[in-house]
Design an enzyme around this catalytic site. Structure first.
Site, PDB file in Angstrom:
ATOM      1  N   ASN A  35       5.334   3.098   3.732  1.00 14.37           N
ATOM      2  CA  ASN A  35       6.755   3.296   3.441  1.00 14.37           C
ATOM      3  C   ASN A  35       6.919   3.674   1.975  1.00 14.37           C
ATOM      4  O   ASN A  35       6.002   3.554   1.171  1.00 14.37           O
ATOM      5  CB  ASN A  35       7.565   2.047   3.788  1.00 14.37           C
ATOM      6  N   ARG A  59      -4.096  11.285   2.948  1.00  7.57           N
ATOM      7  CA  ARG A  59      -4.327  10.543   1.694  1.00  7.57           C
ATOM      8  C   ARG A  59      -5.445   9.522   1.915  1.00  7.57           C
ATOM      9  O   ARG A  59      -5.406   8.740   2.862  1.00  7.57           O
ATOM     10  CB  ARG A  59      -3.050   9.816   1.272  1.00  7.57           C
ATOM     11  N   HIS A  65       4.294  -4.181   2.932  1.00  7.35           N
ATOM     12  CA  HIS A  65       4.009  -3.315   4.072  1.00  7.35           C
ATOM     13  C   HIS A  65       3.758  -4.183   5.308  1.00  7.35           C
ATOM     14  O   HIS A  65       3.141  -5.247   5.214  1.00  7.35           O
ATOM     15  CB  HIS A  65       2.791  -2.433   3.795  1.00  7.35           C
ATOM     16  N   GLN A  85      -4.597   6.983   4.743  1.00 10.42           N
ATOM     17  CA  GLN A  85      -3.241   7.104   5.286  1.00 10.42           C
ATOM     18  C   GLN A  85      -3.112   8.358   6.143  1.00 10.42           C
ATOM     19  O   GLN A  85      -3.677   9.402   5.832  1.00 10.42           O
ATOM     20  CB  GLN A  85      -2.227   7.139   4.137  1.00 10.42           C
ATOM     21  N   PHE A 145      -9.668   1.391  -0.848  1.00  8.73           N
ATOM     22  CA  PHE A 145      -8.279   0.911  -0.790  1.00  8.73           C
ATOM     23  C   PHE A 145      -7.663   1.211   0.576  1.00  8.73           C
ATOM     24  O   PHE A 145      -7.572   0.338   1.438  1.00  8.73           O
ATOM     25  CB  PHE A 145      -7.475   1.530  -1.921  1.00  8.73           C
ATOM     26  N   LEU A 190      -0.446  -5.423  -1.775  1.00 12.75           N
ATOM     27  CA  LEU A 190       0.439  -4.882  -0.736  1.00 12.75           C
ATOM     28  C   LEU A 190       1.109  -5.966   0.102  1.00 12.75           C
ATOM     29  O   LEU A 190       1.891  -5.650   0.996  1.00 12.75           O
ATOM     30  CB  LEU A 190      -0.341  -3.950   0.194  1.00 12.75           C
ATOM     31  N   PHE A 228      -1.533   3.375   7.769  1.00 14.30           N
ATOM     32  CA  PHE A 228      -2.768   3.474   7.003  1.00 14.30           C
ATOM     33  C   PHE A 228      -3.728   2.364   7.429  1.00 14.30           C
ATOM     34  O   PHE A 228      -3.323   1.328   7.959  1.00 14.30           O
ATOM     35  CB  PHE A 228      -2.497   3.409   5.492  1.00 14.30           C
TER      36      PHE A 228
END
Length: 486
Positions: free
Chosen positions: A103, A56, A127, A64, A61, A123, A114
């Site tokens: 997660n 991903r 995270h 991952q 941004f 975030l 990531f």
């Protein structure tokens, strides 16, 4: 950017990811996020991330990875279950190049992680940040957002982790597990090798080889019960198909060979074998077996002596052990007696402190009761409260009058008044009168209101003591000057 780096704590741990985008150095905050760092290091040590892809990528941004399935649905931690989040006040999603755990909810961390490709304040406290990308390798991370990405945020040609290397391990007690992935891969490879079939078409004489193989297979299937050799399968006149029988007679071995007609070479071979066997038998007879040495009486005496020494040593050991046990018992008794004496002393001191505390507490409680009763007597509102205050005021006036009268006339009996002697002695401050020294009014000197003579006398006069102090002159200095002149 300098302020950001100053706020972040120092790292302790380093890992190198070798990817198809280039090498990526990851520096770990193992003190601030120990669970996440330990999980990441052990998975790298086990080769868990080898061959995984970054499934991903969101431009500007995150990027991952860390999923063995490659679709974001897999992954497991070293603890056997998802571990808790770890947040630190000095670690914030305020820049690119940070490494955090991916997660699907709170306290649901496994193996996926990531890289941040920009600022991601949304975030924060969701995270766990456990590392950062070090040095110029951040440019290899930024390569991941340059490729083609589909509508589901999946790269068309994803980058892959080739290998992981641990450059600095802050956890010395990590023991890697046996990787289930590598075992499964090994089993698949073995099964593939076992299922392989010969490809006779590769050879120029493939048809002949196939015919030979079919003939041998048919012959083996027919004669599977009987063990056959090359002599039986191949029609060669030099190789005999009859078995050789060997019989031992006396000092030599007689060898019988059932030969076929016209086999002269076979006879010569049997003679050679017979001669060799005879030579070996002759050599074996010459080797005599030496008898075992008999035990002498001297050996028995030495055995008795060694046994006595061992007994004496055992006795000495037992004596030492008994002495040590007795010393231990004596020390235990002394310790118990000292402990008992200490406990008795502590109990005595505690009782004394309790008695002292009880006296102080009783005094406090008695005073509290006294003032509590007085407070209950005071009415809260209405005419009763006004009457009570007037009563107190009248009592205060009578007390003042009694103190004044007692001061004027000491012989007068104070019992007629409503005040006790103790109250008079304690309230002597009420009989004190305020007095000042009789002095006239002194006006401040002002040059604007006074005459010039006053100004000349007091301020401009060199003999004025104030002017002398300003000049640093005093009586002692004048005397010294006169002495020097003389």
């Amino acid at each position: 950017m300098s302020n950001i780096y100053i706020q972040e704590p120092p790292t302790s741990g380093k890992i190198l990811l070798k990817t198809t985008a280039g090498d990526i150095d990851i520096e770990l905050w193992s003190r601030e996020a120990p669970l996440a760092c330990r999980n990441f290091i052990q998975l790298c040590m086990e080769g868990y991330y080898n061959g995984t892809i970054f499934h991903r990528v969101v431009k500007g941004f995150i990027a991952q990875g860390g999923d063995p399935h490659g679709d974001g649905t897999g992954g497991e931690s070293i603890y056997g279950k998802p571990f808790k989040d770890e947040f630190h006040t000095r670690l914030r999603f305020c820049r690119r190049g940070l490494v955090a755990m991916a997660n699907s909810g709170r306290d649901d961390n496994a193996s996926q992680f990531f890289f941040t490709l920009g600022e991601a304040q949304e975030l924060q406290n969701k995270h766990t940040i456990f590392g950062k990308v070090g040095g110029d390798t951040i440019y290899n991370v930024l390569k991941m957002e340059d490729g083609d990405i589909d509508a589901n945020e999946r790269p068309v040609y994803p980058y892959k982790i080739i290998k992981t290397e641990i450059l600095l391990n802050p956890f010395d007690d990590i023991v890697p597990r046996k990787s289930t992935r590598t075992e499964k891969d090994g089993e698949k490879r073995k099964s593939k090798k076992e299922k392989g079939v010969k490809n006779f078409g590769l050879l120029s004489f493939g048809e002949e080889a196939e015919e030979d193989e079919t003939e041998t297979n048919d012959f083996v299937q027919k004669n599977a019960a009987k063990s056959k050799s090359v002599h039986d399968i191949i029609d060669d006149p030099k190789l005999s198909k009859e078995a050789v029988h060997i019989e031992k007679k006396g000092d030599y071995i007689e060898e019988r060979h059932v030969q076929s007609d016209g086999d002269a070479n076979v006879v010569e071979k049997t003679d050679r074998v017979r001669d060799k066997l005879k030579k070996r038998l002759d050599k074996g007879e010459k080797r005599k077996i030496e008898p075992e040495p008999k035990k002498d009486d001297s050996n028995s005496d030495s055995d008795e002596y060694t046994n006595e020494l061992e007994r004496a040593r055992k006795l000495k050991r037992q004596k030492k052990a008994d002495e040590i046990r007795n010393e231990i018992k004596a020390l235990k008794k002394e310790y118990k007696t000292e402990k008992m004496s200490r406990e008795v002393k502590e109990e005595k001191t505690e009782t004394k402190e309790k008695e002292h505390d009880n006296e102080m507490v009783e005094e406090y409680l008695s005073e509290q009761r006294k003032y509590g009763n007085l407070k209950k007597e005071v009415p809260k509102k209405g005419a009763e409260r006004e009457a009570y205050t007037l009563k107190l005021l009248s009592k205060f006036k009578t007390k003042l009058n009694s103190i004044k009268s007692a001061k004027d006339d000491d012989e007068e009996d104070t019992s007629k008044n409503d005040v006790d002697d103790e109250e008079l002695n304690t309230d002597k401050w009420m009989s004190h009168t305020l007095k000042f020294d009789e002095m006239g009014s002194i006006l401040a000197k002002d040059a604007a209101t006074k005459k010039d003579d006053w100004y000349a006398d007091d301020i401009a006069n060199p003999q004025n003591p104030i002017n002398k102090r300003k000049r640093g002159e005093d009586g002692r200095r004048d005397k010294d000057r006169h002495r020097h002149r003389r």
